[in-house]
Design an enzyme around this catalytic site. Structure first.
Site, PDB file in Angstrom:
ATOM      1  N   GLU A   1      53.750 -86.409  24.001  1.00  0.00           N
ATOM      2  CA  GLU A   1      54.604 -86.590  22.839  1.00  0.00           C
ATOM      3  C   GLU A   1      54.077 -85.701  21.715  1.00  0.00           C
ATOM      4  O   GLU A   1      52.970 -85.919  21.222  1.00  0.00           O
ATOM      5  CB  GLU A   1      54.586 -88.047  22.385  1.00  0.00           C
ATOM      6  CG  GLU A   1      55.216 -89.003  23.367  1.00  0.00           C
ATOM      7  CD  GLU A   1      55.119 -90.438  22.886  1.00  0.00           C
ATOM      8  OE1 GLU A   1      56.179 -91.080  22.717  1.00  0.00           O
ATOM      9  OE2 GLU A   1      54.000 -90.928  22.670  1.00  0.00           O
TER      10      GLU A   1
ATOM     11  N   ASP B   1      49.985 -89.756  25.339  1.00  0.00           N
ATOM     12  CA  ASP B   1      50.674 -90.560  24.341  1.00  0.00           C
ATOM     13  C   ASP B   1      50.336 -90.043  22.947  1.00  0.00           C
ATOM     14  O   ASP B   1      49.171 -89.776  22.631  1.00  0.00           O
ATOM     15  CB  ASP B   1      50.238 -92.013  24.498  1.00  0.00           C
ATOM     16  CG  ASP B   1      50.952 -92.944  23.549  1.00  0.00           C
ATOM     17  OD1 ASP B   1      52.175 -93.089  23.680  1.00  0.00           O
ATOM     18  OD2 ASP B   1      50.277 -93.525  22.676  1.00  0.00           O
TER      19      ASP B   1
END
Length: 665
Positions: free
Chosen positions: A377, A348
């Site tokens: 990400e 994340d």
């Protein structure tokens, strides 16, 4: 934290306050680095060893409890300071079944109880750690569990799911709804006979299941299982323990561990690998949290004013560049890979972490199994406290071999930009996005025929290999593709929505990147227009399994595309030079049409000169191709790899509106 309070925290303790005086540290870089294995509890029937890295502490105690919640400590044991800031104590006797916390005295203040930062078993709600024999948590057959074979990262097809979303609907016929064990049940189905649960995944054909955060998180009260509670879980509490609300008994520390392993083993037996969504970039809390009560300030970055930096948008950002934070991340990830047989990790807000740490994790995983996949990400919520060239941002993916990033360029070119739900893109016929589609189809590598789009958006290659490029149109975050289509094309009929979703998934699954599907998109799942549904109720988030019947054609189409991709290596060449050699974009007679040919039989594919046309227009188009005889595998919203869908002879392909055509010689 300002400089004055930082120095005060780390200064020598005034004589008489404690028998131990910690060293003064001018900066976090001077903190000692413990070189051994970072274990806070090592159990044996004869004695249990406790350890806590707390280099600025004057005293540390370990407190023993009979229960995981409530009651007073039955023993309080002073710990002894050891090398590199590690406090230790060995407690004789068989402590199995006991619970424990640590409490550190820093700058003459007792910080408060924590389960430590490396707890591997906890009681209900994760406030106390547990003394446990991990070997006793292994389910029957665990020693024979093996990862399903994987030759190349380019062979991966990812399916992202939330435990509760996938199995909470009563129509699914699953007993352990919303639990780890839901993914161990075979033979589940709707009352109309549609397969659900793990059988649905096998039927669909995905290779990897990406589980939203499954470590112990803060937002769900595990003591209230009958109260409706929901969260995605991006609020970490204990990074190295499974989440209790997904277990059948959150009070017993062994149950959540064993059931997570049962889930992994069941998926492996089904031929499916397991990816964990990990959230090392921030924690749920700072003040009063495990890190701050153990080594204040060290695990987090500070801004120029001495306050907690906030590149995560959640109130803090962790300092992966500091030696013991890097060690923490490496050891945590490898622990999940070894103890739980996890096959991949999705990071994340990976852009908050530094490149050196991400490469260190990749190296450590390679030593365990180089087929373990890593991606994340490649961005942050706001600018982190490190220079851009040190961060694991998407633009720096080329500096991280074996690590992939999500392509927001491909996503936005397909369905419209994040942050403005009203604007669609290629799939609904908006002009100017064709080159963004080409960028994604090529897997983000440098390709001579891919240029900036006509809207002025830069399409700069950032992947050295297509396996570093995650191709997707929808994920848990933001509107799912069905809701996005409804928003950007109001008034569209169900048939139109189905056609557009099929077109979008065709682009994703014929991309040379690694395809990624959001759970339920294959059955037209919607979230009633709620994008940020992180704590929305089941009525919003749950997959309605009636959809598999009402949108069976969409499911069969996506299933067919996955089978096509798996059967034909030309769609997953895995090598940038091969793609540049064999992937040729064809001229199209109109805008909002993208066509490409895979010249020859790359990777010894049984198909020759495979051609794909994506027509987002509301009228049919004709594409010129070399004269020949072409067999049709995909046309008019159907895929058939067995008998095919007919034959085309000549030098033109006609493609129906809002559909894809796939042919081969």
């Amino acid at each position: 934290m300002n400089l004055k309070s930082f120095l005060a925290m780390s200064m020598l303790v005034t004589a008489g306050c404690s028998s131990y005086q910690p060293k003064e540290y001018r900066s976090y870089d001077e903190y000692p680095v413990y070189e051994g294995k970072w274990e806070e509890m090592v159990y044996s029937p004869a004695a249990t060893r406790f350890a806590l890295w707390a280099p600025t502490a004057q005293e540390v105690r370990v407190l023993l409890y009979d229960e995981g919640q409530g009651g007073s400590a039955v023993r309080m044991i002073p710990m002894e300071v050891g090398e590199s800031g590690m406090w230790n104590i060995s407690v004789e006797g068989d402590l199995k079944g006991k619970f424990y916390t640590f409490n550190a005295k820093i700058n003459d203040v007792w910080q408060g109880d924590t389960p430590g930062v490396m707890a591997k078993a906890v009681g209900v709600n994760g406030d106390r750690a547990a003394v446990i024999d991990l070997a006793s948590t292994n389910p029957e057959g665990w020693e024979n569990d093996v990862r399903p074979p994987l030759k190349s990262f380019s062979d991966i097809v990812i399916y992202e799911m939330h435990h509760r979303d996938f199995s909470i609907d009563t129509v699914a016929g699953i007993r352990n709804r919303g639990k780890f064990l839901a993914l161990t049940e075979e033979g589940t189905h709707t009352y109309l006979g549609e397969k659900t649960g793990i059988d649905h995944l096998k039927e669909l054909g995905v290779t990897h299941v990406h589980l939203l955060p499954s470590f112990d998180f803060s937002s769900v009260d595990e003591t209230k299982p009958d109260v409706p509670q929901y969260n995605w879980g991006y609020d970490p509490k204990n990074y190295n323990v499974p989440e209790g609300s997904y277990a059948t008994d959150p009070y017993r520390p062994d149950v959540r561990i064993r059931e997570f392993k049962q889930m992994v083993m069941a998926l492996h037996r089904a031929g499916i690998r397991v990816i964990m969504d990990v959230v090392y970039n921030h924690t749920a809390t700072t003040e009063g949290g495990n890190f701050e009560r153990t080594v204040p300030g060290y695990f987090y970055r500070q801004d120029k004013d001495g306050k907690f930096a906030n590149a995560s948008g959640c109130g803090n950002e962790t300092a992966s560049e500091r030696a013991m934070v890097r060690k923490y991340m490496v050891e945590s990830v490898t622990y999940w890979a070894k103890e739980y047989h996890v096959d991949g990790f999705r990071f994340d807000l990976m852009g908050i972490h530094d490149i050196e740490t991400m490469n260190a994790i990749r190296k450590a995983l390679n030593d365990i199994d180089p087929t373990i996949y890593m991606y994340g990400e490649g961005w942050a919520a706001s600018a982190p406290q490190l220079p851009d060239d040190r961060l694991a941002m998407k633009a720096n993916t080329y500096k991280m071999p074996g690590i992939a990033a999500f392509s927001d360029e491909f996503r936005d070119s397909l369905r419209g930009a994040w942050g403005d739900d009203s604007k669609g893109a290629f799939v609904i016929g908006r002009l100017g996005h064709a080159n963004g589609i080409k960028f994604g189809l090529a897997g983000g590598i440098r390709h001579a025929q891919v240029t900036n789009d006509t809207l002025g958006h830069a399409l700069v290659s950032w992947a050295l290999a297509p396996s570093q490029f995650i191709s997707y149109v929808s994920c848990h975050d933001d509107l799912c593709i069905t809701d996005r289509l409804k928003t950007t094309l109001p008034g569209a009929s169900v048939q139109e929505l189905e056609a557009l979703l099929k077109l979008a998934e065709t682009a994703v699954l014929t991309s040379q990147g690694v395809p990624f599907i959001f759970a339920g998109d294959e059955v037209m799942r919607d979230k009633q227009g709620v994008g940020n549904s992180y704590n929305s109720p089941d009525e919003i988030n749950a997959i309605d399994w009636h959809n598999k019947t009402s949108h069976r054609g969409v499911f069969d189409y996506v299933k067919g595309l996955i089978a096509l991709r798996k059967a034909h290596p030309a769609f997953r060449m895995g090598d940038a030079d091969l793609i540049r050699e064999h992937l040729e974009f064809l001229e199209t007679p109109a805008s909002n049409v993208v066509a490409f040919r895979l010249k020859g039989s790359p990777c010894n594919d049984s198909w020759i000169n495979t051609t794909v046309v994506l027509n987002a227009r509301t009228e049919p188009v004709k594409i010129s191709v070399p004269a020949g005889k072409y067999w049709v595998a995909c046309r008019d919203g159907k895929v058939d790899l067995i008998t095919g869908l007919g034959m085309i002879v000549g030098n033109q392909l006609q493609v129906a509106p809002r559909s894809a055509l796939i042919v081969h010689q």
